[in-house]
Motif scaffolding. Sequence first.
Motif, PDB file in Angstrom:
ATOM      1  N   GLU A  67       8.026   0.494   4.090  1.00 53.81           N
ATOM      2  CA  GLU A  67       7.835  -0.040   5.446  1.00 53.81           C
ATOM      3  C   GLU A  67       6.382   0.027   5.930  1.00 53.81           C
ATOM      4  O   GLU A  67       5.909  -0.930   6.540  1.00 53.81           O
ATOM      5  N   PRO A  68       5.647   1.118   5.693  1.00 56.55           N
ATOM      6  CA  PRO A  68       4.248   1.118   6.142  1.00 56.55           C
ATOM      7  C   PRO A  68       3.420   0.004   5.487  1.00 56.55           C
ATOM      8  O   PRO A  68       2.536  -0.565   6.131  1.00 56.55           O
ATOM      9  N   LEU A  69       3.709  -0.313   4.249  1.00 57.94           N
ATOM     10  CA  LEU A  69       2.991  -1.409   3.591  1.00 57.94           C
ATOM     11  C   LEU A  69       3.302  -2.736   4.261  1.00 57.94           C
ATOM     12  O   LEU A  69       2.410  -3.555   4.482  1.00 57.94           O
ATOM     13  N   PHE A  70       4.560  -2.956   4.605  1.00 59.61           N
ATOM     14  CA  PHE A  70       4.947  -4.193   5.274  1.00 59.61           C
ATOM     15  C   PHE A  70       4.380  -4.260   6.700  1.00 59.61           C
ATOM     16  O   PHE A  70       3.724  -5.230   7.075  1.00 59.61           O
ATOM     17  N   ARG A  71       4.668  -3.236   7.488  1.00 53.62           N
ATOM     18  CA  ARG A  71       4.336  -3.261   8.915  1.00 53.62           C
ATOM     19  C   ARG A  71       2.846  -3.145   9.192  1.00 53.62           C
ATOM     20  O   ARG A  71       2.310  -3.872  10.024  1.00 53.62           O
ATOM     21  N   GLU A  72       2.197  -2.203   8.539  1.00 56.11           N
ATOM     22  CA  GLU A  72       0.814  -1.899   8.904  1.00 56.11           C
ATOM     23  C   GLU A  72      -0.218  -2.683   8.102  1.00 56.11           C
ATOM     24  O   GLU A  72      -1.344  -2.871   8.567  1.00 56.11           O
TER      25      GLU A  72
END
Length: 99
Positions: A67-72
């Motif tokens: 998720e951090p790779l996708f979102r941020e």
Amino acid sequence: MRMMLRAVMDTKQTNDLTDPARIQEIWGRILGRLDPEAAYFSPHQGCRSCVIVFDMQDSAQLPVLLEPLFRELGAQVEIQPCMNKDDLMRGLEEAAKAR
């Protein structure tokens, strides 16, 4: 299981992260969760990218890890099992026995 993650980050979204401390914090958190065996960073088709090899104990870890790779970072992510040379040789021995 040893996994290989490939991520290609969105150039505009990562350009907007102009604060080096913020970028360090994001990558520190991502790499801290992955605890990689190896991590490489390079350009890919004109974008920032990385290849990270890590051990995944449970597929339920995927949302936390990705998720951090996708979102941020707006990343496009691929993930797949992989082997090192020792794994390959052990697997080939087992395959020969199974014949």
